[in-house]
Design an enzyme around this catalytic site. Structure first.
Site, mmCIF file in Angstrom:
data_model
loop_
_atom_site.group_PDB
_atom_site.id
_atom_site.type_symbol
_atom_site.label_atom_id
_atom_site.label_comp_id
_atom_site.label_asym_id
_atom_site.label_seq_id
_atom_site.Cartn_x
_atom_site.Cartn_y
_atom_site.Cartn_z
ATOM 1 C CG ASP A 139 29.795 14.888 86.494
ATOM 2 O OD1 ASP A 139 29.400 15.913 85.906
ATOM 3 O OD2 ASP A 139 29.113 13.856 86.615
ATOM 4 C CG ASP A 191 25.202 18.203 85.460
ATOM 5 O OD1 ASP A 191 24.826 17.025 85.363
ATOM 6 O OD2 ASP A 191 24.540 19.087 86.031
ATOM 7 C CD GLU A 198 22.951 15.369 81.850
ATOM 8 O OE1 GLU A 198 22.122 14.562 82.302
ATOM 9 O OE2 GLU A 198 23.311 16.375 82.488
ATOM 10 C CG HIS A 211 24.306 9.731 87.882
ATOM 11 N ND1 HIS A 211 24.820 9.980 86.630
ATOM 12 C CD2 HIS A 211 23.903 10.921 88.368
ATOM 13 C CE1 HIS A 211 24.731 11.274 86.373
ATOM 14 N NE2 HIS A 211 24.186 11.875 87.409
ATOM 15 C CG ASP A 212 20.762 11.451 86.208
ATOM 16 O OD1 ASP A 212 20.924 11.527 87.439
ATOM 17 O OD2 ASP A 212 21.231 12.286 85.401
HETATM 18 O O1 TEU Z 1 20.951 15.638 84.982
HETATM 19 C C1 TEU Z 1 20.203 16.437 84.105
HETATM 20 C C2 TEU Z 1 18.764 16.200 84.148
HETATM 21 O O2 TEU Z 1 18.001 16.670 83.313
HETATM 22 C C3 TEU Z 1 18.291 15.496 85.367
HETATM 23 O O3 TEU Z 1 17.235 16.203 85.822
HETATM 24 C C4 TEU Z 1 18.008 14.039 85.197
HETATM 25 O O4 TEU Z 1 18.073 13.601 83.945
HETATM 26 C C5 TEU Z 1 16.718 13.655 85.800
HETATM 27 O O5 TEU Z 1 16.952 12.429 86.382
HETATM 28 C C6 TEU Z 1 15.579 13.545 84.855
HETATM 29 O O6 TEU Z 1 14.480 13.065 85.551
HETATM 30 C C7 TEU Z 1 22.143 16.117 85.496
HETATM 31 C C8 TEU Z 1 22.765 15.087 86.415
HETATM 32 O O7 TEU Z 1 23.096 13.950 85.678
HETATM 33 C C9 TEU Z 1 21.821 14.827 87.540
HETATM 34 O O8 TEU Z 1 22.276 13.817 88.390
HETATM 35 C C10 TEU Z 1 21.663 16.125 88.305
HETATM 36 O O9 TEU Z 1 20.721 15.974 89.316
HETATM 37 C C11 TEU Z 1 21.243 17.271 87.392
HETATM 38 O O10 TEU Z 1 22.003 17.337 86.194
HETATM 39 C C12 TEU Z 1 21.462 18.596 88.097
HETATM 40 O O11 TEU Z 1 22.831 18.870 88.193
#
Ligand code: TEU
Ligand code: CA
Length: 540
Positions: A102, A203, A245, A317-318
């Site tokens: 990642d 990411d 992403e 994971h989000d």
């Molecule tokens: O997530 C991108 C993002 O927009 C995040 O803020 C997430 O979707 C959030 O939960 C929305 O409320 C990526 C990663 O997947 C996330 O785990 C990281 O915290 C983020 O980037 C920063 O690197």
């Protein structure tokens, strides 16, 4: 086993996402690690997945659980070391599984040596690796806000400048306009390719072309220029899988990202379906309506067919757990988990399974003190400051917090679910006594067994990989049914995504045939039972 030297092998692949902190602890410190993952490779092979995407395991102060990287070339001691990673890559490959890393290229940790240098003086050679603007304390350059709350600008008094961060202040954004930054990142990626990884998840990749002066973050003016340069300098022509992403992706943009000529990436995660039940922010619910979800899936299935490639997922994971979000995490938990699995795994694209999804793991409605995520904590404070009661704020978190996805993997009914012999870094969901891998492996009718069958079906039936898509009964509020046609086969997927019996007439093309997969035994004519999922296939 897939042939990873074949172009586009990832079109047949199923990817499994591991959140390393919560997967398996090997040394009793309560934190999952690489040797822990190694010890579970047999389980993953039994499931039948082809690739493991590991959320970041690089050196990190863990302000955002590894999405704040302080050294891209080192493994964080929490997770192990470089030798553990090499062993994992090798042992996984022996089982027909590749490792995907990642890459967080939009920002680093504020403890990365580049940033420590950059903040020392305006003429430091690393200063321009990040995004700085002059200003006065208390008056940021503009009103942009950070995803995890507060302004997107943080003041550094020593040099009298603000730096820009789209996420936490501990995650300063890299300045992609600086060619030196880009070259450093490419070199680092090439080094990981040489280690034998199978690809990367990128990411927030749609934010690297940002222009903070124009208050533009996603889909910035130089985004696709940077992406093509990145691909050409690293993975192009090397048969790796790459998934970006991209919260801001629509269908035309996804065609660029996943162009069949490989000039950018294999595919992107888009979030059109994932925001259907959200209002202005994720904390404000909007009613979920199945016809809208089906319409959106139809557009993406048809929009990328032959012109790009879809990624398929309900979880990561989000995101909250799918059974708790759109299924039933009470009495019909297993049936509803299977229903959502069938709905997804019949589609065209590369499916992603998030750890525990294959067991039907649920949300974790804990008190705030048991939540660990920086986003949850900040959101709680912001909701309270905006006048919400404690109960209202907690209800929003219980529904949408990222913590829901991050509880330790449930391996057994025993202490700490078999995740650790120590004190887990995050509380184990008490329902592990009923929901766990050991029990499901022993049960031919488990959620796990359904996932396993769906993965096998993708491998044995080329129509799943290649076929086109026709949506049936678009306005039906309970049934999601579609046809896939290709490779000399016709596939029918029919799922009742509700807790009540639904009417469903089997299309005549399948009259008298038996299903290839049925989640509740022999089908009943004319109806789908609550949460029932069926797949039929015939030759053309
Ligand atoms: O997530 C991108 C993002 O927009 C995040 O803020 C997430 O979707 C959030 O939960 C929305 O409320 C990526 C990663 O997947 C996330 O785990 C990281 O915290 C983020 O980037 C920063 O690197
Ligand atoms: Ca550990």
């Amino acid at each position: 086993m897939l042939d990873f030297t074949k172009k586009d092998w990832w079109k047949q692949a199923v990817v499994y996402q591991i959140y390393p902190k919560s997967f398996q602890d090997s040394n009793g410190d309560g934190i999952g690690d690489l040797p822990g993952i190694l010890s579970r490779l047999d389980y993953l092979q039994t499931l039948g997945v082809d690739a493991l995407w590991l959320s970041p395991v690089f050196a990190s102060p863990q302000a955002d659980n590894g999405y704040d990287i302080s050294d891209y070339r080192a493994i964080d001691p929490l997770f192990g070391d470089m030798e553990d990673m090499r062993t994992l890559i090798r042992e996984a490959r022996r089982r027909g599984i590749v490792i995907l890393l990642d890459l967080v290229l939009n920002h680093t940790s504020d403890q990365h040596r580049w940033f420590l240098q950059a903040r020392q003086s305006r003429d430091n050679p690393y200063h321009d690796y990040y995004i700085w603007r002059d200003g006065e304390p208390g008056t940021p350059p503009n009103g942009m806000t950070a995803t995890f709350g507060g302004p997107a600008w943080t003041w550094v008094p020593e040099i009298g400048q603000y730096y820009f961060h789209q996420f936490a202040p501990q995650q300063p954004d890299l300045n992609w306009a600086n060619p030196k930054v880009r070259q450093e990142l490419y070199e680092m990626i090439r080094a990981w390719i040489d280690e034998g990884v199978g690809g990367f998840r990128l990411d927030v990749i749609d934010q690297i072309g940002k222009d903070p002066d124009l208050e533009v973050t996603g889909n910035g003016p130089r985004l696709h220029e940077f992406l093509r340069e990145l691909a050409a300098s690293t993975w192009a022509g090397r048969n790796l899988v790459t998934v970006g992403e991209a919260w801001g992706a629509d269908i035309p943009r996804a065609r660029l990202y996943s162009a069949p000529d490989g000039s950018e990436m294999s595919m992107v995660f888009q979030f059109e379906q994932m925001v259907l039940d959200q209002g202005k922010t994720k904390w404000e619910p909007r009613p979920f309506a199945l016809p809208a979800l089906k319409k959106s899936i139809e557009r993406w299935q048809q929009g990328l067919h032959g012109q790009g490639w879809n990624s398929l997922f309900w979880n990561n994971h989000d995101l909250p757990r799918i059974v708790s979000r759109w299924g039933d995490d009470g009495a019909a938990r297993a049936d509803s988990a299977k229903a959502w699995a069938v709905a997804l795994h019949g589609l065209q694209g590369t499916p992603y399974i998030y750890q525990g999804e294959e067991l039907g793991m649920t949300n974790a409605p804990y008190p705030l003190a048991d939540y660990r995520d920086i986003e949850s904590r900040n959101a709680y404070e912001e909701m309270r400051a905006a006048g919400k009661t404690d109960a209202e704020a907690m209800q929003a978190l219980h529904r949408m917090a990222r913590d829901n996805a991050r509880t330790p993997m449930q391996w057994t009914a025993g202490e700490n679910a078999g995740f650790t012999t120590g004190t887990p870094w995050m509380r184990v969901n008490p329902n592990h006594t009923a929901i766990n891998a050991e029990a499901e492996l022993a049960d031919p009718d488990s959620v796990f067994a359904t996932y396993r069958a769906l993965i096998a079906l993708r491998k044995s039936h080329p129509v799943v990989v290649e076929g086109d898509f026709t949506l049936l009964c678009p306005d039906d509020k309970q049934v999601f049914a579609y046809l896939r046609r290709g490779a000399g086969q016709l596939l029918l997927v029919a799922v009742n995504l509700s807790g009540e019996t639904a009417e469903f007439a089997l299309p005549v093309a399948f009259a008298g045939t038996r299903p290839l997969l049925a989640t509740q035994g022999a089908p009943r004519p004319g109806v789908l039972r609550p949460w029932e999922g069926l797949i039929y296939c015939r030759d053309l």
